[in-house]
Design a protein around this motif. Structure first.
Motif, mmCIF file in Angstrom:
data_model
loop_
_atom_site.group_PDB
_atom_site.id
_atom_site.type_symbol
_atom_site.label_atom_id
_atom_site.label_comp_id
_atom_site.label_asym_id
_atom_site.label_seq_id
_atom_site.Cartn_x
_atom_site.Cartn_y
_atom_site.Cartn_z
ATOM 1 N N PHE A 128 0.838 -1.196 0.000
ATOM 2 C CA PHE A 128 0.000 0.000 0.000
ATOM 3 C C PHE A 128 0.871 1.244 0.000
ATOM 4 O O PHE A 128 2.067 1.194 0.282
ATOM 5 N N ASP A 129 0.258 2.347 -0.344
ATOM 6 C CA ASP A 129 0.949 3.635 -0.402
ATOM 7 C C ASP A 129 1.021 4.199 1.018
ATOM 8 O O ASP A 129 0.012 4.626 1.577
ATOM 9 N N VAL A 169 -4.513 3.580 4.066
ATOM 10 C CA VAL A 169 -4.689 2.441 3.165
ATOM 11 C C VAL A 169 -6.032 2.499 2.446
ATOM 12 O O VAL A 169 -6.156 2.069 1.291
ATOM 13 N N THR A 184 -5.646 4.167 -0.843
ATOM 14 C CA THR A 184 -4.750 3.575 -1.831
ATOM 15 C C THR A 184 -5.584 2.949 -2.939
ATOM 16 O O THR A 184 -6.528 2.206 -2.657
ATOM 17 N N TYR A 206 -2.718 -0.527 -6.939
ATOM 18 C CA TYR A 206 -1.567 -0.578 -6.041
ATOM 19 C C TYR A 206 -1.708 -1.751 -5.065
ATOM 20 O O TYR A 206 -0.763 -2.505 -4.829
#
Length: 255
Positions: free
Chosen positions: A133-134, A139, A142, A146
């Motif tokens: 996740f970014d 989350v 995200t 991704y």
């Protein structure tokens, strides 16, 4: 209730059953968090999902191969010819054969994939996600690509690990991911890989590795036999069967 996590069995129902048996998993009482990609690779996708549907406390996350299979069986992949061909080459053919060429996926199986979670957070602050996740945003913000495809998360923290830098994501007690086989990072890494408070659960079951299952609370791990030995005549995603392994193993590409 005991809590377990596993990932990326890729059609290897025999390996999944071995893991459950060896861990003493209780189908009625225990919880299994599956990080995605039950489909594509070994011959038993249908049997694998049949097995998962017997687990009362199942938390199923969407994997990139699950998305491919879902798109195929809902007709959305048929118009994307290049992607369809890639999926078939990356294990999709085995999924199609598992259900029968020209046949549909059973409604309950389709529902499992349609209702799969993009990620899962526990009350005790553990995060489960297929690919990563970014970390610059929550989350929940995200994007789905991704979460099921992107390897930037893994690359960043694995590089830190190799450079012996401390790895710790403050937002969570622990993070569990699948998607990238540990044996693709290090051929000798046959068990789940710990990067600080991140655990990589894909131990290469789709290729030459084993399937792993972990007790989330104790950290104890159980593994299947090398999955390709359970299907000696099948090629899996290696493109070569165990019976022909002595003649040389084709290099695989990660998708």
């Amino acid at each position: 209730m005991k809590r377990f996590v596993t990932s990326d069995s890729h059609g290897g129902c025999k390996a999944l059953q071995q893991c459950l048996d060896r861990a003493g998993f209780d189908m009625e009482q225990d919880q299994l968090i599956f990080l995605g990609d039950v489909v594509d690779g070994w011959p038993e996708t249908k049997e694998s999902i049949d097995l998962l549907l017997q687990i009362k406390n199942l938390v199923y996350l969407l994997g990139n191969h699950d998305q491919w299979a879902l798109d195929y069986y809902t007709g959305n992949l048929l118009t994307r010819e290049n992607e369809l061909e890639l999926w078939l080459l990356q294990g999709g053919t085995c999924t199609v054969k598992s259900y029968g060429i020209g046949k549909t996926m059973p409604k309950e199986h389709l529902q499992l994939l349609q209702q799969a979670r993009p990620y899962y957070e526990t009350d005790d602050n553990r995060l489960f996600v297929h690919a990563g996740f970014d970390t610059t945003r929550p989350v929940a913000e995200t994007d789905s690509y991704y979460l099921i495809w992107n390897r930037e998360f893994l690359t960043r923290y694995y590089t830190m690990h190799l450079q012996q830098e401390p790895v710790h994501i403050e937002a969570y007690k622990e993070i569990f991911i699948g998607h990238t086989p540990t044996i693709a990072l290090n051929k000798q890494q046959h068990t789940p890989l710990q990067l600080g408070n991140i655990t990589l659960m894909d131990t290469g079951a789709a290729f030459t590795g084993c399937l792993s299952i972990m007790d989330i609370d104790s950290g104890k791990v159980w593994q299947s036999e090398q999955v390709m030995t359970l299907y000696p005549e099948a090629e899996g995603r290696n493109g070569i069967s165990y019976e022909k392994l002595q003649k040389g193993l084709r290099t695989f590409e990660l998708e």
